[in-house]
Design a protein around this motif. Structure first.
Motif, PDB file in Angstrom:
ATOM      1  N   UNK A  73       0.841  -1.202   0.000  1.00  0.00           N
ATOM      2  CA  UNK A  73       0.000   0.000   0.000  1.00  0.00           C
ATOM      3  C   UNK A  73       0.877   1.254   0.000  1.00  0.00           C
ATOM      4  N   UNK A  74       1.857   1.285   0.899  1.00  0.00           N
ATOM      5  CA  UNK A  74       2.720   2.464   1.026  1.00  0.00           C
ATOM      6  C   UNK A  74       3.469   2.746  -0.268  1.00  0.00           C
ATOM      7  N   UNK A  75       3.955   1.689  -0.911  1.00  0.00           N
ATOM      8  CA  UNK A  75       4.711   1.864  -2.152  1.00  0.00           C
ATOM      9  C   UNK A  75       3.856   2.507  -3.236  1.00  0.00           C
ATOM     10  N   UNK A  76       2.692   1.959  -3.477  1.00  0.00           N
ATOM     11  CA  UNK A  76       1.858   2.457  -4.573  1.00  0.00           C
ATOM     12  C   UNK A  76       1.191   3.795  -4.246  1.00  0.00           C
ATOM     13  N   UNK A  77       0.835   3.986  -2.988  1.00  0.00           N
ATOM     14  CA  UNK A  77       0.182   5.239  -2.608  1.00  0.00           C
ATOM     15  C   UNK A  77       1.162   6.401  -2.574  1.00  0.00           C
ATOM     16  N   UNK A  78       2.393   6.124  -2.153  1.00  0.00           N
ATOM     17  CA  UNK A  78       3.398   7.169  -2.075  1.00  0.00           C
ATOM     18  C   UNK A  78       3.544   7.759  -0.689  1.00  0.00           C
ATOM     19  N   UNK A  79       3.492   6.896   0.338  1.00  0.00           N
ATOM     20  CA  UNK A  79       3.720   7.350   1.710  1.00  0.00           C
ATOM     21  C   UNK A  79       4.870   6.543   2.296  1.00  0.00           C
ATOM     22  N   UNK A  80       5.471   7.048   3.344  1.00  0.00           N
ATOM     23  CA  UNK A  80       6.580   6.353   3.979  1.00  0.00           C
ATOM     24  C   UNK A  80       6.045   5.260   4.899  1.00  0.00           C
ATOM     25  N   UNK A  81       6.901   4.328   5.261  1.00  0.00           N
ATOM     26  CA  UNK A  81       6.494   3.263   6.187  1.00  0.00           C
ATOM     27  C   UNK A  81       6.211   3.823   7.575  1.00  0.00           C
ATOM     28  N   UNK A  82       6.803   4.952   7.911  1.00  0.00           N
ATOM     29  CA  UNK A  82       6.538   5.576   9.207  1.00  0.00           C
ATOM     30  C   UNK A  82       5.152   6.201   9.257  1.00  0.00           C
ATOM     31  N   UNK A  83       4.607   6.539   8.086  1.00  0.00           N
ATOM     32  CA  UNK A  83       3.329   7.249   8.030  1.00  0.00           C
ATOM     33  C   UNK A  83       2.160   6.356   7.628  1.00  0.00           C
ATOM     34  N   UNK A  84       2.335   5.067   7.765  1.00  0.00           N
ATOM     35  CA  UNK A  84       1.232   4.146   7.500  1.00  0.00           C
ATOM     36  C   UNK A  84       1.116   3.179   8.669  1.00  0.00           C
ATOM     37  N   UNK A  85      -0.103   2.882   9.046  1.00  0.00           N
ATOM     38  CA  UNK A  85      -0.338   1.917  10.107  1.00  0.00           C
ATOM     39  C   UNK A  85      -1.176   0.774   9.555  1.00  0.00           C
ATOM     40  N   UNK A  86      -1.476  -0.201  10.397  1.00  0.00           N
ATOM     41  CA  UNK A  86      -2.248  -1.337   9.913  1.00  0.00           C
ATOM     42  C   UNK A  86      -3.229  -1.786  10.982  1.00  0.00           C
ATOM     43  N   UNK A  87      -4.258  -2.480  10.534  1.00  0.00           N
ATOM     44  CA  UNK A  87      -5.180  -3.144  11.436  1.00  0.00           C
ATOM     45  C   UNK A  87      -5.617  -4.434  10.761  1.00  0.00           C
ATOM     46  N   UNK A  88      -6.057  -5.406  11.548  1.00  0.00           N
ATOM     47  CA  UNK A  88      -6.445  -6.681  10.983  1.00  0.00           C
ATOM     48  C   UNK A  88      -7.889  -6.632  10.504  1.00  0.00           C
ATOM     49  N   UNK A  89      -8.142  -7.256   9.374  1.00  0.00           N
ATOM     50  CA  UNK A  89      -9.476  -7.269   8.786  1.00  0.00           C
ATOM     51  C   UNK A  89     -10.436  -8.068   9.666  1.00  0.00           C
ATOM     52  N   UNK A  90     -11.706  -7.734   9.628  1.00  0.00           N
ATOM     53  CA  UNK A  90     -12.695  -8.520  10.358  1.00  0.00           C
ATOM     54  C   UNK A  90     -12.912  -9.873   9.689  1.00  0.00           C
ATOM     55  N   UNK A  91     -13.569 -10.769  10.402  1.00  0.00           N
ATOM     56  CA  UNK A  91     -13.904 -12.060   9.827  1.00  0.00           C
ATOM     57  C   UNK A  91     -15.076 -11.880   8.872  1.00  0.00           C
ATOM     58  N   UNK A  92     -14.800 -12.012   7.580  1.00  0.00           N
ATOM     59  CA  UNK A  92     -15.829 -11.842   6.561  1.00  0.00           C
ATOM     60  C   UNK A  92     -15.312 -12.498   5.286  1.00  0.00           C
ATOM     61  N   UNK A  93     -15.631 -13.774   5.122  1.00  0.00           N
ATOM     62  CA  UNK A  93     -15.085 -14.533   3.996  1.00  0.00           C
ATOM     63  C   UNK A  93     -15.555 -13.988   2.658  1.00  0.00           C
ATOM     64  N   UNK A  94     -16.751 -13.396   2.611  1.00  0.00           N
ATOM     65  CA  UNK A  94     -17.244 -12.845   1.350  1.00  0.00           C
ATOM     66  C   UNK A  94     -16.369 -11.693   0.879  1.00  0.00           C
ATOM     67  N   UNK A  95     -15.757 -10.989   1.832  1.00  0.00           N
ATOM     68  CA  UNK A  95     -14.934  -9.829   1.482  1.00  0.00           C
ATOM     69  C   UNK A  95     -13.445 -10.124   1.515  1.00  0.00           C
ATOM     70  N   UNK A  96     -13.015 -10.956   2.443  1.00  0.00           N
ATOM     71  CA  UNK A  96     -11.585 -11.128   2.664  1.00  0.00           C
ATOM     72  C   UNK A  96     -11.131 -12.572   2.456  1.00  0.00           C
ATOM     73  N   UNK A  97     -11.744 -13.267   1.515  1.00  0.00           N
ATOM     74  CA  UNK A  97     -11.352 -14.643   1.223  1.00  0.00           C
ATOM     75  C   UNK A  97      -9.900 -14.689   0.754  1.00  0.00           C
ATOM     76  N   UNK A  98      -9.207 -15.741   1.163  1.00  0.00           N
ATOM     77  CA  UNK A  98      -7.892 -16.029   0.606  1.00  0.00           C
ATOM     78  C   UNK A  98      -8.140 -16.687  -0.743  1.00  0.00           C
ATOM     79  N   UNK A  99      -7.738 -16.037  -1.816  1.00  0.00           N
ATOM     80  CA  UNK A  99      -8.063 -16.523  -3.154  1.00  0.00           C
ATOM     81  C   UNK A  99      -7.472 -17.900  -3.430  1.00  0.00           C
ATOM     82  N   UNK A 100      -6.445 -18.289  -2.676  1.00  0.00           N
ATOM     83  CA  UNK A 100      -5.861 -19.617  -2.846  1.00  0.00           C
ATOM     84  C   UNK A 100      -6.734 -20.702  -2.222  1.00  0.00           C
ATOM     85  N   UNK A 101      -7.649 -20.303  -1.341  1.00  0.00           N
ATOM     86  CA  UNK A 101      -8.501 -21.257  -0.634  1.00  0.00           C
ATOM     87  C   UNK A 101      -9.960 -21.177  -1.078  1.00  0.00           C
TER      88      UNK A 101
END
Length: 725
Positions: A73-101
């Motif tokens: 995300x940081x690379x393509x958006x154009x922000x530094x790693x210091x200026x980006x944070x993260x959070x874990x996605x909620x449980x929602x397979x319809x939205x966050x399915x692992x495409x390999x599974x």
């Protein structure tokens, strides 16, 4: 300065201050964006103050997605790693399915980066283009002349932080095909100076693991389980437990798999559990011991295989081997192994105000427990929520097809009045004796060599306890009766072996078995690479040259495998070990990645072997985070070596003998002198690194020992003729 105090101006300012830009994809895979996440599964969120958050759909157990996906995300958006944070996605397979599974949400199989590489880059690029478009409209400039760097949009003689354009961008449609950065312009992807995002919170104590969670009013539950695999609780006596301060009550779980013991705190729960006696029904429990299981597996590989895995002509292979100038043959045995993560299993369940429930867990496969809890509590899926936390390791243990420990917690919670949260806690002893292990496996291999020392035929038989049969994954992952996880790495080897036959026989499971870091590759790589050395020795040829000859003239698989083999040999000084040292090498493809490892040892099997150095070469496609890749290779090497050196799980009449690290000893930091990792530069799509470092480690060590000592064909090594310094 003139202040606009009109109602319209106030509302516009308030809307801008509250604006949030979400960018991700719709369930159909199309890029989407908006001011609210209701209609899409967002991968990036940008608040009105310019705070950028990567929403990470793969949980963090130490393998690095919190850093890797954030980097994209940081690379393509154009922000530094210091200026980006993260959070874990909620449980929602319809939205966050692992495409390999398919339609399941989960982390495993070293798929996180391979699955998400393009998704997260496209989301970051789309957000960048939308912000630039908003700036271009505000400035009356051509968007083509604007760029984003370190969170600042510049061009047309102007500059401003991205925060100024979030509100306008949130009203736009996402571009269907945003322009991705050319790799030559990467500043973060592939940069070895990019450090992990989770290191600081994990070292200063602010990272919240599932074990750390303490909710107001919670009870702690521990489970008293049958010491014999498969035993059922038919009754109990808690008279002794009532004397333990903090003890609340005990109850047999609805599935009779154990007795839930409730207390005000963990210590009281453990003490009370020790004071309870249970009537166990063991009529259908496991009564075999490890020696009997071993004999059953060895008998199976010495009989005709149940399944012809690759469809090769077995009779023709046998004819080639019988007519060969010489035959090399070995039988191998691999014991049960525990996962033994540093944080034992734990999770917490609480009731929600709307009648639903929330599971707090270092959750590796949210889809499984999500469905299980919905069934147990008779709730619609949207009333079950999973709050994903950090996990202190897993190696596969937190991703069971039965959602075992989450179901335990749910059943324990269901037995209460649900006014108090219930925190389930496993001890280390519970974990080691918990019943999900790397399967015990046997192999028998016969290799025929012609007069020039070339392979004429390869007969490979495997007897294993199937991981997938009898589980919810059987219909998807078992084909023609073959559980591919039992034969992966052997049946599909990149080596160009003539007249190769692979057969498989299933043997009854002694315990619940599960994928263990690198799954079937843990034993197939050992057998393939030890036999390569045996065949090379019989042919009187250099082991590296012998392998390279079997990779010549092939496609990308063979070329990439040969590439890491050559690199490890070069960097490790193959053939030029100092006096008193021996070398062994192994190379293997797993989870889309190619890894070669050269182990250099001193000493000998009788007086003590010391691992002086491991040189590793890895080709995992585009190296998104070299620092993470290096760490995963180091960890995988240590995991593979430590277990091969001294670990096994044994049973005595169905009871596990080992219980904690004194008798299931982990690798010590002094066991390996040094590890050196070399990453092959690549423009190929990224593949996995969490598991591929493990398979070549043990056979490289075995080959180093065999250079001047015994050939180890049964593990662990310390119980089969090898001592360690």
């Amino acid at each position: 300065m003139t202040l606009d105090t009109s109602r319209r101006g106030f509302l516009a300012s308030a809307a801008a201050a509250a604006a949030v830009l979400y960018v991700g994809v719709r369930p159909n895979g199309a890029l989407a964006a908006g001011a609210a996440p209701a209609h899409l599964n967002p991968f990036v969120k940008i608040s009105a103050d310019g705070t950028v958050t990567a929403i990470v759909k793969h949980f963090e157990k130490g393998q690095g997605p919190a850093t890797g996906l954030t980097t994209l995300i940081a690379e393509e958006l154009g922000v530094s790693m210091e200026d980006i944070q993260y959070e874990f996605a909620p449980s929602d397979a319809a939205r966050y399915a692992n495409l390999a599974f398919g339609q399941m949400q989960g982390t495993g199989g070293s798929t996180a980066m391979a699955n998400s590489f393009m998704q997260y880059r496209q989301a970051g690029a789309a957000a960048r283009e939308m912000l630039i478009k908003a700036a271009a409209e505000a400035w009356g400039a051509d968007a083509a002349g604007l760029s984003v760097e370190d969170g600042i949009i510049t061009g047309a003689g102007q500059s401003a932080p991205i925060a100024e354009f979030v509100a306008a961008a949130a009203r736009m449609e996402a571009p269907a095909e945003p322009r991705l950065k050319d790799p030559s312009a990467f500043r973060l992807i592939g940069n070895p100076k990019v450090k992990r995002k989770d290191s600081l919170p994990k070292t200063n104590g602010t990272a919240m693991f599932a074990m750390d969670l303490h909710l107001p009013g919670q009870m702690v539950a521990v489970i008293l389980r049958s010491p014999r695999m498969g035993g059922l609780a038919s009754g109990f006596d808690d008279a002794g437990a009532k004397a333990v301060k903090g003890y609340i009550r005990a109850a047999v779980l609805p599935n009779q798999a154990g007795v839930a013991v409730y207390a005000e705190n963990t210590w009281a729960a453990f003490q009370a559990r020790e004071a309870i006696t249970v009537d166990w029904d063991v009529s259908n429990a496991e009564h075999r011991s490890s020696d009997q299981i071993r004999e059953e597996l060895l008998a199976a590989v010495n009989a005709e295989p149940e399944f012809n895995v690759t469809g090769a002509d077995h009779a023709a292979t046998t004819e080639q081997i019988e007519g060969a100038a010489q035959v090399v043959e070995q039988t191998f045995y691999f014991p049960l192994l525990a996962h033994a993560p540093m944080e034992p299993l734990t999770c917490t369940i609480e009731a929600d105000a709307d009648g639903g429930v929330t599971l707090h867990d270092g959750c590796q496969f949210p889809s499984g427990p999500h469905m299980a809890l919905a069934q147990i509590f008779q709730l619609p899926m949207d009333k079950v929520r999973i709050s994903t936390m950090f996990a202190g390791g897993s190696f596969g243990r937190r991703a069971t097809p039965t959602a075992d420990y989450q179901v335990e917690a749910a059943l324990a919670f269901a037995l209460t009045d649900r006014t108090r949260p219930v925190k389930l806690v496993w001890s280390r002893e519970d974990d080691i004796t918990g019943g999900y292990y790397r399967p015990a496996v046997a192999h028998r291999v016969r290799v025929g060599l012609d007069a020039e020392g070339n392979i004429a035929g390869w007969d490979h038989r495997i007897a294993a306890q199937s991981i997938l049969k009898g589980t919810a994954f059987e219909s998807m992952m078992v084909h023609g009766g073959v559980d591919h996880s039992s034969v992966e790495g052997a049946a599909d080897t990149p080596y160009r072996i003539p007249a190769q036959f692979t057969g498989l026989s299933d043997v009854a499971k002694a315990t619940p078995v599960l994928w263990w870091r690198s799954v079937g590759h843990t034993h197939t790589a050992y057998v393939m690479e030890v036999m390569m050395d045996e065949a090379a020795r019989a042919a009187g040829r250099d082991p590296v040259d012998f392998r390279l000859a079997l990779l010549e003239g092939g496609g990308a698989d063979q070329q990439r495998l040969a590439g890491v083999l050559k690199l490890a040999a070069e960097k490790g000084g193959w053939g030029s070990a100092p006096e008193g040292r021996s070398q062994g090498i192994a190379v293997h493809k797993s989870f889309g990645s190619y890894v070669a490892e050269l182990v250099e040892i001193s000493g000998n099997a009788d007086d003590g072997v010391k691992i002086e150095k491991v040189t590793c070469a890895v080709d995992c496609g585009i190296a998104v985070n070299p620092d993470v890749i290096k760490a995963q290779m180091e960890g995988g090497i240590g995991y593979g070596l430590g277990h091969a050196m001294r670990n096994e799980i044994t049973l005595t009449e169905g009871v596990v003998d080992q219980s904690n690290f004194p008798d299931y000893e982990p690798l010590r930091i002094g066991d390996i002198g040094a590890i050196e990792v070399h990453i092959v530069p690549s423009a190929e799509m990224p593949t996995g690194v969490g598991e591929p470092g493990t398979p070549p480690a043990a056979p490289a060590l075995a080959n180093a020992i065999a250079a001047d000592g015994p050939r180890v064909t049964e593990l662990p090594m310390n119980l089969n003729g090898v001592s360690f310094a």
